[in-house]
Motif scaffolding. Structure first.
Motif, PDB file in Angstrom:
ATOM      1  N   LEU A  66      10.837  -3.052   0.285  1.00 13.03           N
ATOM      2  CA  LEU A  66      10.464  -1.685  -0.072  1.00 13.03           C
ATOM      3  C   LEU A  66       9.189  -1.662  -0.909  1.00 13.03           C
ATOM      4  O   LEU A  66       8.294  -0.838  -0.685  1.00 13.03           O
ATOM      5  CB  LEU A  66      11.612  -1.009  -0.820  1.00 13.03           C
ATOM      6  CG  LEU A  66      11.356   0.405  -1.313  1.00 13.03           C
ATOM      7  CD1 LEU A  66      11.257   1.354  -0.139  1.00 13.03           C
ATOM      8  CD2 LEU A  66      12.453   0.832  -2.260  1.00 13.03           C
ATOM      9  N   PHE A  67       9.071  -2.564  -1.871  1.00 12.46           N
ATOM     10  CA  PHE A  67       7.866  -2.623  -2.698  1.00 12.46           C
ATOM     11  C   PHE A  67       6.630  -2.945  -1.853  1.00 12.46           C
ATOM     12  O   PHE A  67       5.578  -2.334  -2.026  1.00 12.46           O
ATOM     13  CB  PHE A  67       8.022  -3.667  -3.803  1.00 12.46           C
ATOM     14  CG  PHE A  67       8.864  -3.225  -4.964  1.00 12.46           C
ATOM     15  CD1 PHE A  67       9.493  -2.001  -4.983  1.00 12.46           C
ATOM     16  CD2 PHE A  67       9.035  -4.064  -6.046  1.00 12.46           C
ATOM     17  CE1 PHE A  67      10.272  -1.606  -6.053  1.00 12.46           C
ATOM     18  CE2 PHE A  67       9.802  -3.681  -7.119  1.00 12.46           C
ATOM     19  CZ  PHE A  67      10.428  -2.452  -7.120  1.00 12.46           C
ATOM     20  N   VAL A  68       6.757  -3.913  -0.960  1.00  6.39           N
ATOM     21  CA  VAL A  68       5.627  -4.263  -0.102  1.00  6.39           C
ATOM     22  C   VAL A  68       5.267  -3.084   0.804  1.00  6.39           C
ATOM     23  O   VAL A  68       4.088  -2.798   1.031  1.00  6.39           O
ATOM     24  CB  VAL A  68       5.931  -5.536   0.713  1.00  6.39           C
ATOM     25  CG1 VAL A  68       4.886  -5.787   1.775  1.00  6.39           C
ATOM     26  CG2 VAL A  68       6.024  -6.729  -0.216  1.00  6.39           C
ATOM     27  N   PHE A  69       6.263  -2.360   1.295  1.00  2.98           N
ATOM     28  CA  PHE A  69       6.007  -1.172   2.113  1.00  2.98           C
ATOM     29  C   PHE A  69       5.240  -0.127   1.323  1.00  2.98           C
ATOM     30  O   PHE A  69       4.289   0.476   1.831  1.00  2.98           O
ATOM     31  CB  PHE A  69       7.333  -0.592   2.626  1.00  2.98           C
ATOM     32  CG  PHE A  69       7.176   0.709   3.326  1.00  2.98           C
ATOM     33  CD1 PHE A  69       6.609   0.768   4.587  1.00  2.98           C
ATOM     34  CD2 PHE A  69       7.592   1.886   2.727  1.00  2.98           C
ATOM     35  CE1 PHE A  69       6.452   1.980   5.244  1.00  2.98           C
ATOM     36  CE2 PHE A  69       7.443   3.097   3.367  1.00  2.98           C
ATOM     37  CZ  PHE A  69       6.879   3.135   4.636  1.00  2.98           C
ATOM     38  N   VAL A  70       5.623   0.095   0.070  1.00  4.20           N
ATOM     39  CA  VAL A  70       4.924   1.074  -0.764  1.00  4.20           C
ATOM     40  C   VAL A  70       3.495   0.623  -1.037  1.00  4.20           C
ATOM     41  O   VAL A  70       2.559   1.425  -0.997  1.00  4.20           O
ATOM     42  CB  VAL A  70       5.696   1.326  -2.080  1.00  4.20           C
ATOM     43  CG1 VAL A  70       4.871   2.097  -3.081  1.00  4.20           C
ATOM     44  CG2 VAL A  70       6.994   2.047  -1.785  1.00  4.20           C
TER      45      VAL A  70
END
Length: 166
Positions: A66-70
């Motif tokens: 999720l962090f990498v997606f953001v």
């Protein structure tokens, strides 16, 4: 076992300091994954192998995706080729790689048949974790889920309203 616990704790502290001090968000995410792996090693040493697996699967896996997606969604304005060249430098991945190797080595040593200290601990089962999370800590679990939801909505709002420079 005390030396392994101190080593895992020091890897956790060093990784957490590196998360805070990195200027590039992807580097901070790498160090955060290492910190979460070291915390999982500490949980295994305490006899909470189920909680350690949850730590790896949920936090080091799903939340980091999720962090990498953001980070990809925000696309901080650098051209893709320049950003990828900076990510692939050995200086960027050498630190997290060394800390992750230390954490994995001590985890493998601790769960190996040569380590007798694992068998002296009483295991914490999934039932025990469920009773704790959805018993007296249910309010904290729900508050953490609302905090994650608020962060996701804020990241989407920031990424959606970004003005492109010509």
């Amino acid at each position: 076992m005390h030396a392994l616990a101190l080593l895992a704790a020091s890897v956790t502290v060093i990784g957490a300091i590196m998360v805070i001090t990195r200027k590039v968000a992807v580097h901070a995410v790498l160090y955060l994954v290492v910190t979460l792996l070291a915390l999982a090693a500490l949980l295994v040493m305490l006899g909470a192998s189920f909680a350690a697996m949850l730590e790896i699967i949920i936090y080091a896996g799903a939340i980091m995706v999720l962090f990498v997606f953001v980070i990809m969604m925000l696309n901080l304005g650098q051209p893709d080729s320049a950003r990828e060249k900076e990510w692939l430098r050995p200086r960027a991945w050498l630190g997290p790689g060394i800390l992750a190797a230390i954490s994995c080595a001590e985890l493998f040593y601790f769960i190996s048949p040569f380590s007798a200290s694992l068998h002296s601990l009483a295991p914490i089962t999934a039932h025990d974790v469920g009773l704790s999370l959805f018993g007296r800590y249910v309010l904290m679990v729900e508050l953490a889920s609302f905090l994650l939801l608020a962060g996701l909505v804020a990241a989407f709002h920031i990424g959606r309203n970004r003005v492109e420079d010509p």
